[in-house]
Design a protein around this motif. Structure first.
Motif, PDB file in Angstrom:
ATOM      1  N   ARG A 164       0.830  -1.202   0.000  1.00 44.20           N
ATOM      2  CA  ARG A 164       0.000   0.000   0.000  1.00 44.20           C
ATOM      3  C   ARG A 164       0.861   1.247   0.000  1.00 44.20           C
ATOM      4  O   ARG A 164       1.996   1.225   0.485  1.00 44.20           O
ATOM      5  CB  ARG A 164      -0.919   0.023   1.235  1.00 44.20           C
ATOM      6  N   TYR A 193       0.636   5.293   1.200  1.00 42.17           N
ATOM      7  CA  TYR A 193      -0.078   6.270   2.011  1.00 42.17           C
ATOM      8  C   TYR A 193       0.631   7.620   1.919  1.00 42.17           C
ATOM      9  O   TYR A 193       1.865   7.681   1.751  1.00 42.17           O
ATOM     10  CB  TYR A 193      -0.129   5.841   3.482  1.00 42.17           C
ATOM     11  N   PHE A 195      -2.385  10.565   6.380  1.00 44.80           N
ATOM     12  CA  PHE A 195      -2.617   9.127   6.322  1.00 44.80           C
ATOM     13  C   PHE A 195      -3.714   8.802   5.292  1.00 44.80           C
ATOM     14  O   PHE A 195      -4.704   8.124   5.573  1.00 44.80           O
ATOM     15  CB  PHE A 195      -2.994   8.562   7.697  1.00 44.80           C
ATOM     16  N   THR A 196      -3.507   9.304   4.061  1.00 50.53           N
ATOM     17  CA  THR A 196      -4.445   9.083   2.963  1.00 50.53           C
ATOM     18  C   THR A 196      -3.970   7.903   2.123  1.00 50.53           C
ATOM     19  O   THR A 196      -2.807   7.878   1.680  1.00 50.53           O
ATOM     20  CB  THR A 196      -4.551  10.334   2.081  1.00 50.53           C
ATOM     21  N   LEU A 197      -4.839   6.927   1.914  1.00 53.72           N
ATOM     22  CA  LEU A 197      -4.492   5.770   1.104  1.00 53.72           C
ATOM     23  C   LEU A 197      -4.470   6.181  -0.370  1.00 53.72           C
ATOM     24  O   LEU A 197      -5.483   6.614  -0.925  1.00 53.72           O
ATOM     25  CB  LEU A 197      -5.493   4.635   1.330  1.00 53.72           C
ATOM     26  N   GLN A 230      -3.466   0.568  -3.469  1.00 56.53           N
ATOM     27  CA  GLN A 230      -3.431  -0.712  -2.764  1.00 56.53           C
ATOM     28  C   GLN A 230      -3.401  -1.806  -3.814  1.00 56.53           C
ATOM     29  O   GLN A 230      -4.340  -1.967  -4.583  1.00 56.53           O
ATOM     30  CB  GLN A 230      -4.652  -0.862  -1.860  1.00 56.53           C
TER      31      GLN A 230
END
Length: 910
Positions: free
Chosen positions: A276, A278, A283-285, A288
């Protein structure tokens, strides 16, 4: 034939274990492969493997910011310092403990390593200081952790160091003694191993990542609230958790993590093969993705943050991913199981390998990358063979099929089977590609199929035991076969009679090879002999005793040295060189032997591997490791590991395949399963436990007489041009690598001297010269001049280019692009306008324009700028006519077209 073969590359293995790193410019990826280190050039699609070997598998690698020093450390803590650019070993050193993390400081003056629970800081070896006998000098040692350290991270200013440990904490260390107490901080609060800790770009925040998927953000803040204008007490400041985030990856654990400070991007790899991206601190994805079912063991980000590299040791996968375009730059994977066979393509540019995992992989020799993987076979692949033109590949398998592969469309277009279900263990293909033959342990007959129809056309009967190996000659359709009945038979496939007299051998034949002209056949037997038989006379003409030349190593369970071992004193694979004068042989041992056939002399012996992690590489008996119950190295210590995944054993009990890397049951044995000469005999490849070892005659260090000149400056190039030393000036321009100098020198060469300069150009600059002409010609108006250069270079060096076509791929494509896009268009336009051109030239001489002062004045009044433009054009034309290096211009009085004189020569060149 040359015999000075040296190790040149390792194919088939791209990653084993440890960390992977990018070079400073981000174009090269450094990956540990067993006890060696490979470098992949991601821009030019090339790769190489360093020649040096560690005693054990490599665990850590690090490259200094200047890109000059590479430090690699194996499982026992033994380090090797290498000059990265010159590829030479500078120093060996033993840290005496396993090293779990290694990293150079951003300024390159120090490097830090984690030995157990200690952080050691060492000075980087410096050329300026006189430390010939002690290049490694320890600067400082930090202690404070209570368990093994997992990772180290430097601050940008090289003043601080972060360490993450299995004791659930991270610590910060200072290199300055004055800041030692100020920076002595422990970051506690995690409930599992702290995998890594990172500084933000401004060093105001610290991020810690634990194994259970928690990310803590730490900031240097005060306990007290500011009271009006009063500043808080500096003693109240400390590192505090300001934010907690979690991955929520269900049952998966964090396996590896890295952070790119400039873009605030956190990249995490998990045990289930997922990774993943980030963005911190929000803390934004971002993305993935998954690279398989196995754990991601290593992750790295290049300097710009555009490319991500991932390594998985279970399947030997290596990925380079561009996250912005969501595309793969590199996606490579080696064989999961042991390789059984290999063969070269007829042009020598590719190597094909087959494995027990049922897959066939085609590797590019120059780039070292796998081009395509065939996986239609459902059982182990036992044999490979090419048709003569190299467009068709044949493979035999234990699944009872022989398949034909189209290497243009990369598909299986024929499948051959016998009348009954039998396992094929050997294969041979007629050079013309009309028939293919296969033998089996289940049957005493040799099956022959027609490639065109796919039908079984004949079965060759005569052997009284299972057929073990087959070999075709390259010149005629003569087939040699060997069997367990201790005989060799020679078959004429297209002859009328198939009655052949057997050649008696007094031991089991393990491998046979037909000389390329079909006049001789060599057989390697179980008693260590290599026997040579004349095909026409049917008698033995030579023999080589290989037992005395084979080095067979000691296994861990042996209670004697390798000198007294009788294990594997034979060859299981042999092959002729293209001239039939030499033979290379390998077997289930640690040696590859190159023989001169006429004199029965061993020319050279190569050690397959010095990796002590493999069985069969040790030479002497270590009494300290031997007990009444056996060797201490055979004791299962997996149950003492701290990680649960390291304690679980998923390997097959009793398996000794090369792909099984478990040390609990048995170590993989070092062995050579197949060996082949390249068609030009400038290299040979051997499939071994470590991968595909390529040994070649070193032709890269070609003599360049201009390397010794230290006065290579732009002024020297100008002086050489004035003195009409065009070749000298051209080579100096290439060595300076200045584009304007190369263009100037290139256009200054007179037309009559192009052939002489081309023939004298060193071949080390040939590819760069062709590439330059191809790129420059796309914008240049001197069409014929460029074509004459191309023709002269190809005429002078065509033989060298054809024998090294893999080195001139991009250069020749650039020339083809120029010819295809520009030259053909100009010639076709010249043909279409030929008669109009004749008309214009015929009428031009009939009317003479008598210019007067009045006309000249009128033209000036008509346009102020026209006279100046015409004058400048006349000057350019006059200058061009005086310069011998400019082609296609005549003097200003005769205004002829550039293609009047040499129109036919253009068509001929194209």
């Amino acid at each position: 034939m040359k015999s000075d073969f040296k190790f040149s590359n390792l194919l088939g293995t791209v990653y084993r274990q440890g960390n992977i790193i990018f070079s400073q410019d981000g174009t090269q990826l450094i990956s540990p492969v067993g006890n060696r280190v490979s470098v992949f050039d991601l821009v030019n699609s090339r790769s190489f493997t360093f020649e040096y070997e560690h005693r054990k598998n490599v665990r850590c690698v690090a490259l200094n910011p200047q890109g000059t020093l590479l430090l690699s450390v194996d499982e026992d803590g033994r380090a090797i310092l290498v000059n990265f650019r010159a590829k030479t070993v500078l120093h060996h050193f033993n840290f005496k403990e396993p090293v779990s993390a290694l990293q150079f400081s951003p300024d390159g003056s120090l490097f830090a390593l984690a030995c157990g629970r200690f952080v050691q800081i060492w000075k980087t070896p410096d050329v300026a200081e006189d430390r010939q006998f002690a290049p490694f000098v320890r600067y400082r040692v930090h202690a404070g952790h209570f368990s093994s350290i997992l990772s180290l991270t430097w601050s940008r200013d090289s003043r601080f160091l972060l360490s993450a440990s299995k004791d659930l904490t991270a610590r910060i260390w200072s290199l300055d003694s004055d800041e030692k107490n100020l920076a002595a901080t422990t970051f506690a609060g995690h409930r599992d191993y702290v995998m890594a800790a990172f500084f933000s770009a401004d060093q105001e925040r610290i991020y810690t990542v634990s194994k259970d998927g928690a990310v803590f953000q730490w900031e240097y803040t005060s306990r007290e609230e500011p009271d009006g204008d009063q500043e808080p007490d500096p003693a109240s400041y400390s590192w505090r958790i300001t934010k907690k985030s979690y991955f929520y990856a269900s049952q998966a654990k964090v396996k590896c993590v890295t952070f790119h400070a400039n873009s605030n991007m956190l990249v995490v790899g998990f045990t289930n093969g997922e990774f993943r991206l980030y963005e911190l601190p929000e803390f934004t994805l971002i993305q993935q993705l998954s690279m398989g079912q196995n754990a991601v063991n290593a992750v790295s980000v290049n300097q710009t943050g555009e490319w991500l590299a991932f390594g998985s040791s279970k399947l030997g996968q290596l990925l380079v991913y561009e996250w912005q375009s969501e595309s793969y730059i590199l996606k490579q994977q080696g064989h999961f199981d042991a390789t059984n066979a290999l063969t070269y393509s007829p042009d020598g540019s590719r190597v094909v390998t087959a494995s027990d995992d049922g897959k066939i992989k085609i590797w590019d020799v120059v780039s070292g990358f796998c081009l395509v993987t065939f996986q239609e076979h459902t059982a182990a692949v036992s044999g490979l063979a090419f048709a003569k033109r190299g467009q068709v590949l044949f493979s035999s398998s234990l699944d009872g099929t022989v398949r034909a592969w189209d290497l243009i469309r990369y598909r299986n277009f024929r499948t051959f089977t016998a009348a009954e279900r039998i396992q094929f263990n050997c294969l041979a293909a007629d050079p013309s590609g009309e028939v293919v033959c296969a033998g089996s342990v289940d049957s005493f007959a040799i099956h022959v199929w027609s490639v065109q129809t796919g039908q079984l056309v004949e079965t060759l009967d005569g052997h009284e035991g299972p057929v073990s190996c087959l070999s075709f000659s390259n010149e005629n359709s003569v087939l040699a076969s060997a069997s367990w009945d201790k005989t060799i038979r020679i078959w004429s496939i297209f002859g009328r009679s198939q009655q052949v007299e057997p050649l008696e051998v007094y031991a089991d034949v393990l491998s046979i090879s037909m000389r390329p002209d079909g006049g001789e056949v060599a057989a390697a037997t179980l008693d260590g002999q290599i026997l040579f038989f004349d095909v026409h006379e049917g008698k033995q003409v030579n023999a080589i005793d290989g037992k005395k030349d084979i080095i067979t190593g000691r296994h861990l369970e042996d209670r004697f040295t390798s000198k007294n071992s009788a294990r594997s004193k034979y060859f299981t694979s042999i092959d002729y060189s293209f001239d039939g004068l030499s033979l290379v042989a390998g077997g289930n041992n640690n040696s590859i032997c190159l023989y001169d056939i006429s004199n029965s002399v061993l020319l050279k012996r190569f050690i397959v591997s010095r990796n002590m992690s493999l069985n069969g590489t040790l030479q002497f008996l270590n009494s300290k490791r031997m007990t009444e119950a056996g060797s201490l190295d055979l004791i299962d210590r997996d149950g003492e590991n701290s990680d649960l995944e390291d304690r679980i054993d998923n390997t097959l009990p009793g398996s000794n395949r090369g792909g099984d890397l478990s040390t609990r049951r048995v170590r993989p044995e070092v062995r050579v399963t197949g060996i082949k000469f390249s068609p030009t005999s400038s290299a040979f490849a051997a499939s071994s436990t470590e991968g595909i070892l390529v040994y070649s005659v070193d032709e890269t260090l070609l003599f360049d007489p201009f390397d010794l000149d230290v006065d290579t400056t732009p002024q020297a190039v100008s002086e050489a041009l004035q003195e009409r030393e065009f070749l000298y000036a051209l080579v100096m321009a290439f060595r300076l690598n200045e584009e304007y100098l190369i263009k100037r020198t290139y256009e200054s060469v007179p037309l009559k001297d192009i052939g002489l300069v081309s023939s004298g150009l060193p071949v080390v600059y040939l590819a760069r010269m062709l590439k330059f002409i191809g790129d420059f010609s796309m914008e240049s108006q001197h069409l014929e001049f460029n074509l004459i250069w191309v023709k002269a270079l190809l005429s002078a060096h065509g033989r060298y280019i054809s024998s090294h076509k893999q080195d001139f791929g991009s250069s020749l494509r650039a020339v083809q692009r120029f010819i295809g896009r520009i030259a053909k268009d100009v010639v076709s336009a010249s043909k279409d306008n030929k008669y109009a051109y004749f008309f214009l030239t015929s009428t031009d001489g009939s009317t003479k324009n008598q210019e007067s002062d009045e006309d000249e004045t009128a033209s000036i009044e008509f346009s102020n700028g026209a006279a100046e433009d015409d004058e400048s054009d006349d000057e350019i034309m006059q200058d061009a006519s005086d310069d011998e290096g400019w082609v296609g211009f005549s003097d200003s009085k005769n205004k002829s077209l550039p293609f009047e004189k040499d129109q036919e020569s253009d068509e001929e060149l194209i």
